[in-house]
Design a protein around this motif. Structure first.
Motif, mmCIF file in Angstrom:
data_model
loop_
_atom_site.group_PDB
_atom_site.id
_atom_site.type_symbol
_atom_site.label_atom_id
_atom_site.label_comp_id
_atom_site.label_asym_id
_atom_site.label_seq_id
_atom_site.Cartn_x
_atom_site.Cartn_y
_atom_site.Cartn_z
ATOM 1 N N PRO A 56 0.788 -1.253 0.000
ATOM 2 C CA PRO A 56 -0.087 -0.062 -0.007
ATOM 3 C C PRO A 56 0.907 1.416 -0.027
ATOM 4 O O PRO A 56 1.835 1.446 0.805
ATOM 5 N N THR A 92 -3.181 4.894 -1.659
ATOM 6 C CA THR A 92 -3.766 4.563 -0.346
ATOM 7 C C THR A 92 -3.977 5.632 0.577
ATOM 8 O O THR A 92 -5.189 5.469 1.241
ATOM 9 N N GLY A 131 -9.343 5.125 0.731
ATOM 10 C CA GLY A 131 -8.163 5.785 1.077
ATOM 11 C C GLY A 131 -8.405 6.742 2.258
ATOM 12 O O GLY A 131 -9.362 7.462 2.543
#
Length: 210
Positions: A40, A110, A147
């Motif tokens: 991520p 992310t 996110g």
């Protein structure tokens, strides 16, 4: 905050292309290739001297981090920390954060960190604030649907503005702290944050999703 010019900064950046990107458009959609392994991806917009992003990369080896900063001197200071730490999950970018959608593909990121951004207090400079609606739109475009945006500041006016701006943009707040250091919240500090919190200045923080 403007840093004094350091003649060594730009040569150091140029000598370490494995850690610093100066033409981020070339890596749009391909950032994972610059890391030891795909993980991520989290981006700090405005790294300053780099304490936060370096410590985050140390604390979370299962995430990849990018520190984005426009001042070459600040990038050079952060690079010195990275040359010592040699963190495989940290990359630095020397560029202006206003070009985020040119640097990252849709849904590539992310999470985004905004730490102690310039408050630009005058009304005529509202569009320069990193929580202005045009910036929020760019964050939404490059971030994944779930996110997380994390914002910290010592400036109450900017914090109140950001709450309104994000609310009007339709964001959902996960957490809001009016005095972060008066809580048990797990927190990685910036250099600026430590300096002002020691003086008793409350630190404001929020986390939100689109």
């Amino acid at each position: 905050m403007r840093l004094r010019n350091k003649p060594w900064a730009k040569p150091l950046i140029k000598a370490n292309p494995q850690w610093v990107v100066t033409e981020p458009e070339q890596w749009r959609g391909k950032w994972q290739e610059r890391f030891a392994k795909p993980q991520p991806l989290y981006v700090e917009v405005g790294t300053g001297k780099g304490r936060f992003i370096v410590e985050m990369a140390q604390k979370y080896p299962d995430r990849n981090f990018i520190g984005l900063e426009m001042q070459a001197v600040a990038v050079g200071i952060t690079l010195k920390k990275q040359l010592e730490a040699q963190l495989p999950n940290l990359q630095l970018v020397c560029a202006n954060g206003s070009g985020l959608t040119e640097f990252f593909a849709d849904d590539e990121v992310t999470g985004i960190f905004l730490n102690f951004s310039d408050p630009w207090p005058k009304k005529r400079n509202e569009k320069r604030r990193l929580t202005y609606k045009s910036f929020l739109a760019s964050y939404k475009q490059v971030m994944q649907d779930d996110g997380l945006l994390e914002f910290k500041t010592d400036n109450r006016g900017l914090f109140e503005y950001s709450l309104c701006s994000m609310n009007n943009f339709g964001m959902h707040f996960e957490q809001v702290f009016l005095d972060l250091h008066d809580t048990d919240e797990d927190n990685v500090m910036t250099e600026y944050e430590e300096k002002f919190s020691k003086k008793g200045q409350p630190i404001y923080k929020l986390t939100a999703k689109f």
